[in-house]
Design a protein around this motif. Structure first.
Motif, mmCIF file in Angstrom:
data_model
loop_
_atom_site.group_PDB
_atom_site.id
_atom_site.type_symbol
_atom_site.label_atom_id
_atom_site.label_comp_id
_atom_site.label_asym_id
_atom_site.label_seq_id
_atom_site.Cartn_x
_atom_site.Cartn_y
_atom_site.Cartn_z
ATOM 1 N N VAL A 28 13.821 -20.880 4.850
ATOM 2 C CA VAL A 28 13.425 -19.335 4.570
ATOM 3 C C VAL A 28 14.221 -18.475 6.020
ATOM 4 O O VAL A 28 13.804 -19.518 7.155
ATOM 5 N N ASP A 29 14.601 -17.547 5.718
ATOM 6 C CA ASP A 29 15.189 -17.027 6.775
ATOM 7 C C ASP A 29 15.353 -14.943 6.433
ATOM 8 O O ASP A 29 15.817 -14.817 6.021
ATOM 9 N N ILE A 30 13.752 -14.671 7.040
ATOM 10 C CA ILE A 30 13.772 -13.541 6.045
ATOM 11 C C ILE A 30 13.761 -12.304 7.409
ATOM 12 O O ILE A 30 12.291 -12.350 8.050
ATOM 13 N N THR A 31 13.864 -11.162 8.242
ATOM 14 C CA THR A 31 13.438 -10.672 8.859
ATOM 15 C C THR A 31 13.418 -8.810 7.959
ATOM 16 O O THR A 31 13.547 -8.078 6.687
ATOM 17 N N PHE A 32 12.220 -8.242 8.462
ATOM 18 C CA PHE A 32 11.880 -6.976 7.995
ATOM 19 C C PHE A 32 11.528 -5.995 8.736
ATOM 20 O O PHE A 32 11.306 -6.292 10.094
ATOM 21 N N GLN A 33 11.529 -4.540 8.373
ATOM 22 C CA GLN A 33 10.674 -3.690 9.825
ATOM 23 C C GLN A 33 10.798 -2.329 8.678
ATOM 24 O O GLN A 33 10.996 -2.375 7.660
ATOM 25 N N THR A 34 10.038 -1.618 9.557
ATOM 26 C CA THR A 34 9.662 -0.407 8.624
ATOM 27 C C THR A 34 11.176 0.267 8.740
ATOM 28 O O THR A 34 11.843 0.144 10.239
ATOM 29 N N PRO A 35 11.221 1.366 7.849
ATOM 30 C CA PRO A 35 12.507 2.187 8.106
ATOM 31 C C PRO A 35 12.695 3.443 9.185
ATOM 32 O O PRO A 35 13.366 3.761 9.146
ATOM 33 N N SER A 36 11.068 3.465 9.273
ATOM 34 C CA SER A 36 11.377 4.778 10.669
ATOM 35 C C SER A 36 10.212 4.837 11.253
ATOM 36 O O SER A 36 9.603 3.385 11.197
ATOM 37 N N SER A 37 9.988 5.098 12.019
ATOM 38 C CA SER A 37 9.139 4.683 13.500
ATOM 39 C C SER A 37 7.520 6.156 13.279
ATOM 40 O O SER A 37 6.702 5.762 13.842
ATOM 41 N N ASP A 38 7.827 6.893 12.772
ATOM 42 C CA ASP A 38 6.723 7.953 12.128
ATOM 43 C C ASP A 38 5.208 7.559 11.826
ATOM 44 O O ASP A 38 5.086 6.363 11.076
ATOM 45 N N PHE A 39 4.348 7.683 12.480
ATOM 46 C CA PHE A 39 2.936 7.322 13.050
ATOM 47 C C PHE A 39 2.683 7.298 11.059
ATOM 48 O O PHE A 39 1.379 6.208 11.223
ATOM 49 N N LYS A 40 2.840 8.263 10.575
ATOM 50 C CA LYS A 40 2.346 7.675 9.059
ATOM 51 C C LYS A 40 2.114 6.632 8.160
ATOM 52 O O LYS A 40 1.720 6.319 7.833
ATOM 53 N N ASN A 41 3.247 5.421 9.208
ATOM 54 C CA ASN A 41 3.300 4.331 8.627
ATOM 55 C C ASN A 41 1.972 3.656 8.817
ATOM 56 O O ASN A 41 1.877 2.674 8.228
ATOM 57 N N PHE B 62 6.684 -17.422 12.933
ATOM 58 C CA PHE B 62 6.937 -16.353 12.304
ATOM 59 C C PHE B 62 6.695 -15.425 13.420
ATOM 60 O O PHE B 62 5.947 -16.092 14.812
ATOM 61 N N ASN B 63 6.863 -14.416 13.439
ATOM 62 C CA ASN B 63 6.793 -13.477 14.718
ATOM 63 C C ASN B 63 6.598 -12.123 14.318
ATOM 64 O O ASN B 63 7.777 -11.549 13.959
ATOM 65 N N ILE B 64 5.577 -11.054 14.624
ATOM 66 C CA ILE B 64 5.419 -9.795 13.834
ATOM 67 C C ILE B 64 4.767 -9.117 14.467
ATOM 68 O O ILE B 64 3.914 -9.625 14.772
ATOM 69 N N THR B 65 5.064 -7.951 14.855
ATOM 70 C CA THR B 65 4.735 -7.482 16.214
ATOM 71 C C THR B 65 4.384 -5.916 16.116
ATOM 72 O O THR B 65 4.821 -5.415 14.620
ATOM 73 N N ILE B 66 3.396 -4.882 15.814
ATOM 74 C CA ILE B 66 3.271 -3.741 15.489
ATOM 75 C C ILE B 66 3.068 -3.306 17.063
ATOM 76 O O ILE B 66 1.931 -3.515 17.966
ATOM 77 N N ASN B 67 3.385 -2.127 16.310
ATOM 78 C CA ASN B 67 3.135 -1.441 18.611
ATOM 79 C C ASN B 67 3.059 0.187 17.993
ATOM 80 O O ASN B 67 3.734 0.745 16.780
ATOM 81 N N SER B 68 3.229 1.537 18.849
ATOM 82 C CA SER B 68 2.047 2.455 19.159
ATOM 83 C C SER B 68 2.274 3.170 19.875
ATOM 84 O O SER B 68 1.084 2.588 20.860
ATOM 85 N N GLU B 69 2.721 4.321 20.314
ATOM 86 C CA GLU B 69 2.511 4.652 21.555
ATOM 87 C C GLU B 69 2.174 6.271 21.690
ATOM 88 O O GLU B 69 2.987 6.796 20.919
ATOM 89 N N ASN C 209 0.839 -1.275 -0.066
ATOM 90 C CA ASN C 209 0.009 0.464 0.089
ATOM 91 C C ASN C 209 1.080 1.216 -0.172
ATOM 92 O O ASN C 209 1.630 1.696 -1.388
ATOM 93 N N GLN C 210 1.157 1.913 1.380
ATOM 94 C CA GLN C 210 1.965 3.248 1.185
ATOM 95 C C GLN C 210 3.133 2.814 2.402
ATOM 96 O O GLN C 210 3.790 3.959 2.497
ATOM 97 N N LEU C 211 2.928 1.529 2.466
ATOM 98 C CA LEU C 211 3.546 1.228 4.580
ATOM 99 C C LEU C 211 5.257 1.133 3.789
ATOM 100 O O LEU C 211 5.295 -0.234 2.750
ATOM 101 N N PRO C 212 5.963 1.901 3.828
ATOM 102 C CA PRO C 212 7.180 1.153 3.816
ATOM 103 C C PRO C 212 7.980 0.113 4.694
ATOM 104 O O PRO C 212 8.164 -0.179 5.605
ATOM 105 N N LEU C 213 9.209 -0.564 3.674
ATOM 106 C CA LEU C 213 10.061 -1.776 4.488
ATOM 107 C C LEU C 213 11.092 -2.456 4.405
ATOM 108 O O LEU C 213 11.365 -2.358 2.917
ATOM 109 N N VAL C 214 12.235 -2.334 4.752
ATOM 110 C CA VAL C 214 13.592 -2.746 4.623
ATOM 111 C C VAL C 214 13.477 -4.233 5.055
ATOM 112 O O VAL C 214 13.159 -4.366 6.356
ATOM 113 N N PHE C 215 14.145 -4.806 4.467
ATOM 114 C CA PHE C 215 14.728 -6.942 4.872
ATOM 115 C C PHE C 215 15.661 -6.925 4.276
ATOM 116 O O PHE C 215 15.889 -6.368 3.391
#
Length: 423
Positions: free
Chosen positions: A252-265, A305-312, A233-239
């Motif tokens: 398979v051995d793949i890790t990924f995360q958002t490149p920034s922590s902006d809430f626009k993600n 797999f373990n996918i975590t989604i966090n916002s504070e 969609n519009q969410l950037p991910l680096v992996f």
């Protein structure tokens, strides 16, 4: 001057002499090596535009499979352009052709696997008394430096597993020396992806962009992601990580995360037609997604797999709307620790937000996500629905009004819901 004129004359005349032959060479090379029929409407040859190489353009291409998928169109394309050395045209019809570059326009690839696990792409012919399959590339050698696939679609349907994948409006290109056993392939892809498993739709026309530098080891069948960025969609991910294809499974051995922590993600996770333009949205707080897929893929197992989604303590405000959504907290994890798909679970430890003085809170535990899903959920809060439309871009056709006052605690499994056992 005479030599130059003769050479120029040959460049113009040779295509007319060889057009019929090149069409026969390509058809013979393919059809002798596959359990299918390749055909095309026209074959054009040019020696001038790509000199010192030659360019062949095939138009109206179809590849029709034989038994057990008799009459199915495995592949069709408006046109395919191949660039190769001029000397390739003077080879015999049974000699392999060296292809340097490939461009495919307007293609449709339809892949099927039936209930008996027969695959329509398994079209390589077997020699008598030989259990090994000759691949369709036996008639070609690839020394390509570039390739492109433009405005094309891929459909995959596995009847046995209930998996359906559709990739639409795909544009994909790659550069790298494909003649090497070890190489780096620089690829660029954008497409719309839909994915369904067991009648459950997980992706629906989600826009995907991928820039990936892939290290390829053909001896080990190992594909390593070196420098990669994807946009879902519009969410950037680096992996990073790797996929290794073995005889009986894939590692398979793949890790990924958002490149920034902006809430626009977070807003970027929502399809663009619903989230609208997020470029000018004012946000505070953070939003992060990260995860890992690791393990073996075969007929019985998926990677753990373990996918975590966090916002504070986040907030967002659309510039054209009067209200702000604030005090956004998200703490969610999607986990599988057993490699058995039915054991996937989701913990929504905390999900809450506030508009003016109205607050809404939710937490839930969802077990056996891909089996008989079990839900244990609590939700409470007050929402003025008219204010919701003043804080989030909701279509005017939905005339929201009224007060939602909720205090819900529930535990159920999907089999009970489907069988109307609501008590």
């Amino acid at each position: 001057a005479i030599i130059v004129l003769l050479f120029a004359g040959l460049l113009v005349a040779v295509p007319f002499l060889l057009e019929g032959k090149i069409g026969d060479i390509i058809k013979n090379n393919v059809n002798q090596n596959v359990n299918a029929t390749l055909d095309f409407d026209d074959a054009d040859l040019s020696l001038i535009s790509s000199f010192p190489n030659a360019e062949v353009q095939l138009e109206g291409i179809t590849l029709i499979t034989n038994v057990p998928f008799e009459g199915d169109t495995l592949f069709a394309s408006e046109s395919v352009r191949l660039t190769m050395g001029i000397s390739e045209f003077f080879k015999g019809t049974n000699q392999p052709i060296g292809v340097k570059s490939l461009v495919i326009d307007g293609a449709d690839l339809n892949i099927k696997v039936d209930a008996e696990e027969n695959a329509n792409y398994d079209i390589g012919k077997k020699e008598e008394g030989d259990t090994e399959v000759n691949t369709a590339t036996d008639g070609f050698t690839f020394v390509m430096e570039t390739y492109e696939i433009n405005d094309s679609n891929i459909r995959y349907h596995d009847v046995g597993t209930g998996v359906e994948l559709e990739i639409k409006d795909m544009n994909h290109s790659g550069t790298g020396d494909l003649s090497l056993v070890n190489l780096e392939l620089d690829t660029h892809t954008d497409a719309s992806v839909s994915f369904t498993m067991d009648s459950t739709n997980y992706l629906k026309n989600n826009k995907i962009k991928l820039d990936a530098l892939v290290g390829i080891d053909l001896e080990e069948n190992k594909y390593t992601f070196l420098q990669n960025e994807a946009v879902v969609n519009q969410l950037p991910l680096v992996f990073d990580g790797f996929v290794q294809v073995n005889d009986n499974n894939q590692e398979v051995d793949i890790t990924f995360q958002t490149p920034s922590s902006d809430f626009k993600n977070f807003l970027a996770l929502i399809p663009e037609e619903y989230s609208k333009n997020i470029e000018n949205v004012q946000t505070t707080g953070n939003f992060e997604v990260k995860g890992q897929f690791k393990g073996v893929v075969d007929e019985e197992h998926i990677p753990t797999f373990n996918i975590t989604i966090n916002s504070e303590n986040a907030s967002f405000k659309y510039p054209d709307l009067p209200k702000t959504v604030k005090n956004v907290f998200i703490d969610t994890e999607v986990v599988n620790t057993t490699s058995i798909s039915e054991n996937t679970y989701v913990n929504i430890n905390r999900l809450n937000f506030q508009i003016d003085e109205d607050t809404f809170n939710l937490n839930a535990k969802i077990r056996e996500l891909l089996g008989n899903t079990k839900v244990n959920l609590h939700a409470d809060g007050i929402l003025n629905l008219a204010k919701l439309a003043q804080a989030y871009p909701i279509s005017e056709e939905y005339k929201l009004s009224g007060i939602l006052n909720a205090d819900i605690t529930t535990a159920f499994d999907m089999a009970s819901v489907e069988n109307h056992r609501y008590e």
